[in-house]
Design an enzyme around this catalytic site. Structure first.
Site, short mmCIF file in Angstrom:
data_model
loop_
_atom_site.label_atom_id
_atom_site.label_comp_id
_atom_site.label_asym_id
_atom_site.label_seq_id
_atom_site.Cartn_x
_atom_site.Cartn_y
_atom_site.Cartn_z
CG ASP A 61 -29.90 5.99 -14.51
OD1 ASP A 61 -29.54 5.12 -15.32
OD2 ASP A 61 -29.98 5.80 -13.28
CG ASP B 79 -31.92 0.01 -13.59
OD1 ASP B 79 -33.02 -0.55 -13.45
OD2 ASP B 79 -31.12 -0.29 -14.50
CB SER C 52 -30.27 -1.65 -17.76
OG SER C 52 -30.91 -2.90 -17.79
CG ASN D 186 -32.28 -6.88 -18.42
OD1 ASN D 186 -32.52 -7.73 -19.26
ND2 ASN D 186 -31.33 -7.03 -17.52
CG ASP E 274 -29.40 6.29 -9.37
OD1 ASP E 274 -29.18 6.17 -10.60
OD2 ASP E 274 -29.36 5.32 -8.59
C1 BG6 Z 1 -27.66 0.11 -14.58
C2 BG6 Z 1 -27.67 -0.26 -13.12
O1 BG6 Z 1 -28.80 0.88 -14.88
O2 BG6 Z 1 -27.64 -1.05 -15.40
C3 BG6 Z 1 -26.47 -1.18 -12.83
O3 BG6 Z 1 -27.56 0.91 -12.33
C4 BG6 Z 1 -26.50 -2.37 -13.76
O4 BG6 Z 1 -26.51 -1.58 -11.49
C5 BG6 Z 1 -26.51 -1.91 -15.21
O5 BG6 Z 1 -25.35 -3.20 -13.54
C6 BG6 Z 1 -26.58 -3.05 -16.21
O6 BG6 Z 1 -27.81 -3.70 -16.04
P1 BG6 Z 1 -28.29 -5.00 -16.83
O7 BG6 Z 1 -29.78 -4.99 -16.63
O8 BG6 Z 1 -27.90 -4.83 -18.27
O9 BG6 Z 1 -27.62 -6.16 -16.20
MG MG Z 2 -29.17 4.55 -11.92
#
Ligand code: BG6
Ligand code: MG
Length: 215
Positions: A7, A9, A114, A116, A168
Site C-alpha cells: 500500500d 499512503d 489512490s 494520485n 496500514d
Molecule cells: C488511499 C488513502 O491510499 O487512497 C485514502 O488511504 C484515500 O485515504 C484513497 O481516500 C484515495 O485517494 P485519492 O488520492 O485517489 O483521492
Molecule cells: Mg494506507
C-alpha cells in the site's frame, strides 16, 4: 520468486496529513464536524467512499454533480499539498529495505486505492522501485475488495498465494485476505487480528519469519 505488494499512503509515504487538511476544508465548507479520528476511518477508502463518510454528519442531500464538484475541489487542494513533497519524504529505512528486498529476489508492486499514486511516486522518486503499479485508476471496487491487489499480482504474473501485502489499513488487510494473500499489518493495522504478521517498523520486513523460506 515471491512478490510483495505495498500500500502507498501510510506505508511508504505519510500523506494522511494532506488528506486531512484537504477534507477538513471540504467539511468546513459544508459545516460538518471533522477530526483526526474521522480522518483515520478514511484510510484505504476511495475518494468517493471518503466523501460518504464525511457526509454521514451532513444534514441534507447532495446531488451526484455536487458530490463530484466537492471531490474535485478536495483533490485540487490535495494535489497542491502533494506538490510540496520531495524525495526526502521517503525515509532511508524504506528505501534501503526496498532495495534489500529486491536484492533478495522479490518482485515489488504498489497496490493503492489512490488515483494520485503515480504522481506521489514521481514526486518522491520511487517510481523506479516497483515492477508494477496497481492503483485507484485501474479498479472499480475499493478495499476491502481484493481487486487492487489481484490486479497487482496479475501485472506481476504471480499467483495470489505467492504474494504478501503490506498495509496500514484494516480494509487493506481484509482485501489481502479476501484475495488469498498473506497480510502484513503496519502502523494503524499493526494491532489488527486478521493480519498474518505485524511489524512495528518497516525494516522488520527483512526479519519476519514469512521470508525465511523464500530467500
Ligand atoms: C488511499 C488513502 O491510499 O487512497 C485514502 O488511504 C484515500 O485515504 C484513497 O481516500 C484515495 O485517494 P485519492 O488520492 O485517489 O483521492
Ligand atoms: Mg494506507
Amino acid at each position: 520468486m515471491k512478490a510483495l505488494i505495498f500500500d502507498l499512503d501510510g506505508v511508504l509515504v505519510f500523506t494522511d496529513k494532506f488528506h486531512y487538511e484537504a477534507w477538513k476544508k471540504t467539511a468546513d465548507k459544508l459545516g460538518v464536524y471533522f477530526d483526526e479520528v474521522i480522518n483515520n476511518r478514511l484510510r484505504g477508502v476511495s475518494r468517493a467512499g471518503s466523501l460518504e463518510i464525511i457526509l454521514e454528519r451532513y444534514d441534507g442531500e447532495l446531488s451526484a454533480t455536487e458530490k463530484d464538484a466537492l471531490m474535485e475541489e478536495k483533490n485540487n487542494t490535495y494535489l497542491r499539498l502533494l506538490d510540496a513533497m520531495t524525495p526526502a519524504d521517503v525515509s532511508n529505512e524504506v528505501r534501503s529495505t526496498l532495495n534489500e528486498l529486491r536484492q533478495r529476489g522479490f518482485a515489488l508492486a504498489i497496490g493503492s486505492s489512490s488515483k494520485n499514486a503515480g504522481f506521489i511516486l514521481q514526486k518522491v522518486q520511487l517510481s523506479g522501485a516497483f515492477d508494477a503499479v496497481s492503483d485507484g485508476n485501474n479498479i472499480t471496487r475499493s478495499k476491502p475488495d481484493p481487486e487492487v491487489f489481484l490486479k497487482a499480482a496479475s501485472l506481476l504474473g504471480k499467483a495470489p498465494h505467492d504474494c504478501a501485502v503490506v498495509e496500514d489499513a484494516e480494509a487493506g488487510i481484509d482485501a489481502a485476505k479476501a484475495g488469498g494473500m498473506t497480510a502484513v499489518g503496519i502502523g494503524d493495522a499493526a494491532g489488527y487480528a486478521k493480519a498474518d504478521y505485524t511489524i512495528r517498523s518497516f525494516r522488520e520486513l527483512l526479519e519476519i519469519e514469512l521470508f525465511s523460506g523464500y530467500c
